[in-house]
Design a protein around this motif. Structure first.
Motif, mmCIF file in Angstrom:
data_model
loop_
_atom_site.group_PDB
_atom_site.id
_atom_site.type_symbol
_atom_site.label_atom_id
_atom_site.label_comp_id
_atom_site.label_asym_id
_atom_site.label_seq_id
_atom_site.Cartn_x
_atom_site.Cartn_y
_atom_site.Cartn_z
ATOM 1 N N PRO A 19 -10.905 9.649 -5.007
ATOM 2 C CA PRO A 19 -11.464 8.332 -5.309
ATOM 3 C C PRO A 19 -11.962 7.682 -4.022
ATOM 4 O O PRO A 19 -11.487 8.005 -2.927
ATOM 5 C CB PRO A 19 -10.272 7.576 -5.909
ATOM 6 C CG PRO A 19 -9.062 8.281 -5.423
ATOM 7 C CD PRO A 19 -9.464 9.712 -5.222
ATOM 8 N N GLU A 20 -12.907 6.782 -4.160
ATOM 9 C CA GLU A 20 -13.508 6.139 -2.992
ATOM 10 C C GLU A 20 -12.874 4.778 -2.738
ATOM 11 O O GLU A 20 -12.328 4.153 -3.665
ATOM 12 C CB GLU A 20 -15.010 5.977 -3.212
ATOM 13 C CG GLU A 20 -15.727 7.303 -3.319
ATOM 14 C CD GLU A 20 -17.229 7.152 -3.494
ATOM 15 O OE1 GLU A 20 -17.762 6.036 -3.319
ATOM 16 O OE2 GLU A 20 -17.874 8.173 -3.794
ATOM 17 N N VAL A 21 -12.957 4.329 -1.500
ATOM 18 C CA VAL A 21 -12.462 3.004 -1.136
ATOM 19 C C VAL A 21 -13.114 1.970 -2.048
ATOM 20 O O VAL A 21 -14.332 1.999 -2.272
ATOM 21 C CB VAL A 21 -12.754 2.701 0.349
ATOM 22 C CG1 VAL A 21 -12.415 1.253 0.683
ATOM 23 C CG2 VAL A 21 -11.983 3.661 1.242
ATOM 24 N N GLY A 22 -12.296 1.089 -2.604
ATOM 25 C CA GLY A 22 -12.792 0.065 -3.517
ATOM 26 C C GLY A 22 -12.659 0.434 -4.977
ATOM 27 O O GLY A 22 -12.708 -0.438 -5.845
ATOM 28 N N ASP A 23 -12.482 1.735 -5.271
ATOM 29 C CA ASP A 23 -12.272 2.156 -6.659
ATOM 30 C C ASP A 23 -10.944 1.615 -7.168
ATOM 31 O O ASP A 23 -9.966 1.518 -6.412
ATOM 32 C CB ASP A 23 -12.227 3.686 -6.781
ATOM 33 C CG ASP A 23 -13.584 4.348 -6.651
ATOM 34 O OD1 ASP A 23 -14.605 3.630 -6.569
ATOM 35 O OD2 ASP A 23 -13.620 5.594 -6.621
ATOM 36 N N VAL A 25 -7.638 1.952 -0.954
ATOM 37 C CA VAL A 25 -7.973 1.328 0.332
ATOM 38 C C VAL A 25 -8.343 2.362 1.389
ATOM 39 O O VAL A 25 -8.897 2.011 2.429
ATOM 40 C CB VAL A 25 -6.835 0.410 0.841
ATOM 41 C CG1 VAL A 25 -6.614 -0.749 -0.128
ATOM 42 C CG2 VAL A 25 -5.556 1.181 1.066
ATOM 43 N N GLU A 26 -8.047 3.643 1.118
ATOM 44 C CA GLU A 26 -8.407 4.705 2.051
ATOM 45 C C GLU A 26 -8.369 6.046 1.331
ATOM 46 O O GLU A 26 -7.481 6.294 0.524
ATOM 47 C CB GLU A 26 -7.430 4.732 3.229
ATOM 48 C CG GLU A 26 -7.783 5.726 4.314
ATOM 49 C CD GLU A 26 -6.816 5.689 5.495
ATOM 50 O OE1 GLU A 26 -6.926 6.592 6.347
ATOM 51 O OE2 GLU A 26 -5.957 4.787 5.570
ATOM 52 N N VAL A 41 0.839 -1.198 0.000
ATOM 53 C CA VAL A 41 0.000 0.000 0.000
ATOM 54 C C VAL A 41 0.878 1.253 0.000
ATOM 55 O O VAL A 41 1.788 1.376 0.819
ATOM 56 C CB VAL A 41 -0.948 0.015 1.220
ATOM 57 C CG1 VAL A 41 -1.736 1.322 1.288
ATOM 58 C CG2 VAL A 41 -1.898 -1.179 1.168
ATOM 59 N N SER A 42 0.598 2.165 -0.926
ATOM 60 C CA SER A 42 1.303 3.447 -1.007
ATOM 61 C C SER A 42 0.335 4.589 -0.761
ATOM 62 O O SER A 42 -0.852 4.490 -1.057
ATOM 63 C CB SER A 42 1.932 3.632 -2.396
ATOM 64 O OG SER A 42 3.025 2.770 -2.573
ATOM 65 N N THR A 43 0.868 5.688 -0.239
ATOM 66 C CA THR A 43 0.101 6.910 -0.029
ATOM 67 C C THR A 43 0.362 7.844 -1.197
ATOM 68 O O THR A 43 1.493 7.930 -1.682
ATOM 69 C CB THR A 43 0.514 7.573 1.296
ATOM 70 O OG1 THR A 43 0.318 6.627 2.360
ATOM 71 C CG2 THR A 43 -0.295 8.825 1.572
ATOM 72 N N VAL A 44 -0.679 8.566 -1.637
ATOM 73 C CA VAL A 44 -0.599 9.476 -2.777
ATOM 74 C C VAL A 44 -1.013 10.873 -2.334
ATOM 75 O O VAL A 44 -1.961 11.038 -1.558
ATOM 76 C CB VAL A 44 -1.526 9.002 -3.924
ATOM 77 C CG1 VAL A 44 -1.539 9.995 -5.076
ATOM 78 C CG2 VAL A 44 -1.119 7.616 -4.402
ATOM 79 N N TRP A 66 -2.154 14.475 2.513
ATOM 80 C CA TRP A 66 -2.163 13.343 1.573
ATOM 81 C C TRP A 66 -3.600 13.103 1.099
ATOM 82 O O TRP A 66 -4.549 13.518 1.759
ATOM 83 C CB TRP A 66 -1.547 12.091 2.185
ATOM 84 C CG TRP A 66 -2.243 11.562 3.402
ATOM 85 C CD1 TRP A 66 -2.019 11.934 4.695
ATOM 86 C CD2 TRP A 66 -3.289 10.587 3.448
ATOM 87 N NE1 TRP A 66 -2.857 11.248 5.544
ATOM 88 C CE2 TRP A 66 -3.651 10.403 4.807
ATOM 89 C CE3 TRP A 66 -3.955 9.838 2.487
ATOM 90 C CZ2 TRP A 66 -4.633 9.517 5.214
ATOM 91 C CZ3 TRP A 66 -4.941 8.956 2.892
ATOM 92 C CH2 TRP A 66 -5.270 8.794 4.238
ATOM 93 N N LEU A 67 -3.754 12.428 -0.050
ATOM 94 C CA LEU A 67 -5.082 12.307 -0.646
ATOM 95 C C LEU A 67 -5.715 10.928 -0.508
ATOM 96 O O LEU A 67 -6.859 10.808 -0.100
ATOM 97 C CB LEU A 67 -5.018 12.716 -2.117
ATOM 98 C CG LEU A 67 -4.513 14.143 -2.350
ATOM 99 C CD1 LEU A 67 -4.382 14.423 -3.833
ATOM 100 C CD2 LEU A 67 -5.421 15.154 -1.672
ATOM 101 N N PHE A 68 -4.971 9.889 -0.874
ATOM 102 C CA PHE A 68 -5.533 8.540 -0.751
ATOM 103 C C PHE A 68 -4.420 7.508 -0.664
ATOM 104 O O PHE A 68 -3.271 7.793 -0.956
ATOM 105 C CB PHE A 68 -6.502 8.220 -1.901
ATOM 106 C CG PHE A 68 -5.898 8.195 -3.275
ATOM 107 C CD1 PHE A 68 -5.447 7.011 -3.843
ATOM 108 C CD2 PHE A 68 -5.803 9.353 -4.033
ATOM 109 C CE1 PHE A 68 -4.898 6.987 -5.122
ATOM 110 C CE2 PHE A 68 -5.262 9.343 -5.309
ATOM 111 C CZ PHE A 68 -4.816 8.151 -5.856
ATOM 112 N N LYS A 69 -4.814 6.302 -0.235
ATOM 113 C CA LYS A 69 -3.894 5.174 -0.161
ATOM 114 C C LYS A 69 -4.374 4.119 -1.141
ATOM 115 O O LYS A 69 -5.582 3.903 -1.287
ATOM 116 C CB LYS A 69 -3.814 4.610 1.254
ATOM 117 C CG LYS A 69 -3.212 5.619 2.224
ATOM 118 C CD LYS A 69 -3.036 5.053 3.603
ATOM 119 C CE LYS A 69 -2.426 6.139 4.509
ATOM 120 N NZ LYS A 69 -2.057 5.606 5.819
#
Length: 125
Positions: free
Chosen positions: A45-49, A78-79, A23-26, A100-103
């Protein structure tokens, strides 16, 4: 402005942490946050996308403009950072920390991601 050495960068001005357990953070870079101006809205983006490297996966709206958010890698979200949705100014005040925006669970990482030094040269930041 200094770009953290441990991160990798896209030419669309996103940063990516080294994957931990896949898992990486963006997030977006300080250079991009400054160019955008005061961010007032974040659509993440939403979790699961599933996101695909180089394709849009959200947008950031500032007092100056609306900017597409591009995925630097391919994988499953994932987040999403709810703190940024609630307070988009975090993108400006702490782009490499709380902004940060998403994982994403990475399934494919493009070979053209840049090191911090390469990104600094590319962006002039």
């Amino acid at each position: 402005m200094s770009n953290p050495q441990q991160l990798r960068y896209s030419k669309e001005h996103e940063w990516l942490s080294v994957a931990e357990d896949g898992v990486s953070t963006v997030g977006i870079t300080e250079f991009a946050a400054n160019a955008l101006g005061d961010v007032v809205y974040a659509q993440l983006p939403e979790v699961g996308d599933t996101v695909t490297a180089g394709e849009t996966c959200g947008e950031l709206e500032s007092t100056k403009s609306v900017s597409d958010l591009y995925a630097p890698v391919t994988g499953e979200v994932v987040e999403a950072n709810q703190d940024v949705v609630d307070d988009p100014s975090l993108v400006n005040s702490a782009p490499f920390e709380g902004g940060w925006l998403f994982k994403v669970r990475v399934t494919n990482e493009p070979a053209d991601l840049l090191s911090a030094d390469e990104y600094t040269e590319f962006s002039g930041s």
